[in-house]
Each structure stands twice: as C-alpha cells, then as structure tokens.
Design an enzyme around this catalytic site. Structure first.
Site, PDB file in Angstrom:
ATOM      1  N   LYS A 157      23.956  25.918  45.525  1.00  0.00           N
ATOM      2  CA  LYS A 157      24.126  27.195  44.829  1.00  0.00           C
ATOM      3  C   LYS A 157      25.604  27.576  44.661  1.00  0.00           C
ATOM      4  O   LYS A 157      26.058  28.610  45.159  1.00  0.00           O
ATOM      5  CB  LYS A 157      23.354  28.298  45.561  1.00  0.00           C
ATOM      6  N   ASP A 217      10.611  24.367  39.305  1.00  0.00           N
ATOM      7  CA  ASP A 217      10.482  25.050  40.592  1.00  0.00           C
ATOM      8  C   ASP A 217       9.762  26.356  40.258  1.00  0.00           C
ATOM      9  O   ASP A 217      10.258  27.142  39.456  1.00  0.00           O
ATOM     10  CB  ASP A 217      11.909  25.250  41.119  1.00  0.00           C
TER      11      ASP A 217
END
Ligand code: GDD
Ligand code: MG
Length: 347
Positions: A157, A217
């Site tokens: 991230k 996802d």
C-alpha cells in the site's frame, strides 16, 4: 500439495455485511466465496486444506466441518488475537513439511493452480507470488520484478507518489518451508510489510507468476457487486452456469410466475418465488428461499438468502443480507441493507 487459507481478517471494508459473517463466508452467487475457491482447488487435486481463522471462527468451522461434505480434509488453526498475515502463516508451521499454497480468502480468480506450481518449481525460488495488473495499485502490495520474473521490490500500500509498477500481489503464493523459518514467532507479523521485504534483503529469490486472466478482491461493496456482474456476464465463469440462457442458473424448486419479467443475465437460487409482474434483472442474483413480491423490481442487485421483497418495492444496485424484509413500495438504490442496521448504509 496442501493449501493454507488466511481467513482471519475482520473484513472492515465490507461492513456492515461482515458484522454478521466473516468475509470468507460472504456468498458469491449464493455460496461462500471460500467454498467456491476450495472447490476449485479440489479440481486441481488439492484436497488437504488448513484454515487460519480469527474473526468469527465458529461460523467457518460449523459450515465446513472436517471438509468431508466437499470431499476435502480441512484442519483449523485459530488465533485468539490477530497475528497478522505473516504471524498466521508462521502459526501453521506444523502442518507443512514441503512447498505449500497460500490464499487470501477474499480473492475471486481463474488462476491455473497446476501451472502456478509448475512455474514455481521451474524458478527454484523460495516463494512465488501470483501477480495481476490493476489501474490503481495504491490499495495493494505493489511489485517490481526483473526480466527473469524475480521480484526486485515489494511495497505494501505505497503512497501514490511511490508507485513504480501496476503489477500487484494477487494474494496467492507458493512457499517453500524456508519462508516459515524466516518469519519471527510470538508476535503479529505482516507477510507483506515485513517478510517479503526481509527475504529480498537477505538475497532470497521470489518469483512472480503472471498467468490468470480474471482477478478481483471482493473486499468492498463496490467490488463485490462488480465481481457478481463479471460472473453474470461470463467474464469470470462458474461451473453451474449456462451462459447461453437469460437465467444463467435456476436452483431446484424455484417458481417464476409466468407474468414476471426476467431481463438477463440473472441467477436464481433454490426455493425462490418470483411474483407476477415483478421485474428481475439485469445483473441480479436472487438467493435461496427468497420471496419477490408482485410488481416489485430488483435490478443490478445481490439478494442473499431468505429475503422477502414486498410488492411494489424497488432494489437497484443494492446488496441485501440474509433474512431481511424490504417492505411494500420501499425503494433502495446503491445501498447495503442488513438486518442488524436500522439505517441502511449508502455505498
Ligand atoms: N488468520 C489471520 N490473522 N488472517 C488474517 C489476518 C490475521 O491477523 N489479517 C488478515 N488476514 C487474512 C484476511 O482474512 C484476508 O483473507 C487476507 O489475510 C488478506 O487480508 P486483507 O485485509 O484482505 O488484506 P488487503 O486486501 O488489504 O491486502 C492483501 O491483499 C491484496 C490483494 O487483495 C495484501 O496481501 C496485498 O499485498 C494484496 O495486494
Ligand atoms: Mg483483501
């Protein structure tokens, strides 16, 4: 080869759906995503599964039991406090004495596991990470690799300014047991933030596998809806569907009134009743034991099990959790509607 599923996360971004059930149990086309993925693995001859649980573990254990119903042998390892992805993997050390597969439990994909394993063996790497390309990588583990498909950097991230690749960690790995030995024990560890960077720093080779054409996802309501659209349209196929038909699947004992209007693609579960002049679809899933009333409209929506939609109600691009009732003439658009919340949440 055995497979490990990391199934202990809290599913925060999928709330309020995950207030009632853990994310791996969230239904994808009426069946828990975890069941769909495990069934696919069985198709590749992988029948021994370890489930690493933490949040609401009893629901997962009660549903799957020892796995016999699905022709699998399932073992469980439960954390009282979350150990993170790396700590959870370390915790399963006793189950693995050779290479093993690891899956995040919120992934819908069409990866060829046989090919992944063959690729891993050919690379002589300590680990192989399946990767996929996305438009906005900042929510994922971003991976840079060299021309021989070995990883150069792994950043979990990253800030948008640090993004140097649109290849991301697909949350599917093959690990050699050496990876287990390199994870610190007795504390929470992130495999993405700590273990992968440390393995690279120590000079271990980690390969990337780029196969697979569909990946999603399902960790947010918007992605959950998109995943269903992709299955309904046939972009990601499920075995029970007939993609030549308006209704890609109808479960046993479902009744559709001859004056109901079905606009495909639509999936209808078992024991569902669709009333006269109701409009269903497009891109709609009606779960098991649902009653859809006369003159109602359900479009772009995923309706879980045992839901009643009263006459004249309208659901557009909405997710409705188990056992809810949508009262007469009520209208919801882009909403996640669950029984527990008195005020449905806007997406
Ligand atoms: N047992 C256990 N214990 N499982 C956990 C824990 C824990 O403490 N924390 C998370 N998990 C499980 C979750 O249930 C999920 O299946 C998986 O680990 C990954 O957690 P997520 O919370 O879904 O992570 P993410 O989506 O933010 O990021 C991960 O997935 C991305 C792909 O979807 C990372 O692996 C990223 O690098 C990756 O790109
Ligand atoms: Mg996730």
């Amino acid at each position: 080869m055995k497979a490990l599923f990391l199934a202990g996360g809290m599913g925060t971004r999928l709330r309020p759906l995950t207030n009632q059930i853990p994310k791996p149990m969230v239904p994808v086309m009426v069946r828990p995503l975890l069941e769909r993925t495990m069934t696919k693995l069985k198709g590749y001859g992988i029948e021994q599964i370890v489930l690493s649980t933490c949040y609401q573990p009893q629901q997962i254990e009660e549903y799957f039991g020892d796995g016999g119903r699905l022709g699998l042998k399932i073992e469980y390892i439960r954390e009282d406090i979350p150990l993170g992805t790396g700590g959870a993997i370390k915790n399963t050390e006793k189950f693995f004495d050779g290479p093993f597969i690891v899956f995040n439990s919120d992934i819908l994909c069409d990866i060829n596991i046989e090919e992944l394993i063959r690729f891993h063996r050919s690379k002589s790497a300590v680990a192989t990470i399946a990767v996929t390309q996305v438009d906005n990588p900042s929510m994922y583990g971003v991976i840079e690799f060299d021309r021989d498909d070995y990883i150069v950097s792994f950043k979990e991230k990253p800030h948008p300014s640090e993004i140097t690749s649109n290849y991301i960690n697909a949350g599917i790995y093959v690990f050699e047991p050496d990876v287990l030995r390199e994870i610190p024990s007795g504390r929470a560890v992130s495999v993405e933030r700590e273990v992968f960077p440390s393995l690279l720093q120590k000079g271990y080779q980690i390969a990337v596998y780029k196969g697979g054409s569909y990946w999603m996802d399902i960790g947010t309501p918007a992605k959950y809806l998109q995943a269903h659209k992709d299955i309904l349209s046939g972009r990601c196929k499920i075995p029970e569907a007939d993609y030549t038909s308006n209704i890609i699947f109808t479960g046993k004992n479902s009744k559709i009134h001859p004056h109901a209007r079905i606009i495909g693609p639509v999936y209808i579960g078992e024991h569902a009743e669709i009333g006269a002049f109701a409009t269903i679809g497009p891109y709609t899933v009606i779960g098991n034991h649902c009653v859809i009333g006369r003159g109602s409209k359900v479009a772009g929506s995923i309706v879980w099990d045992k839901v009643t939609v009263d006459s004249g109600a309208r659901l557009i691009d909405t997710i409705v959790a188990d056992n809810c009732r949508i009262h007469r003439n009520m209208e919801f658009c882009k909403t996640v509607y669950t029984q527990q919340v008195s005020h449905p949440m806007a997406m």
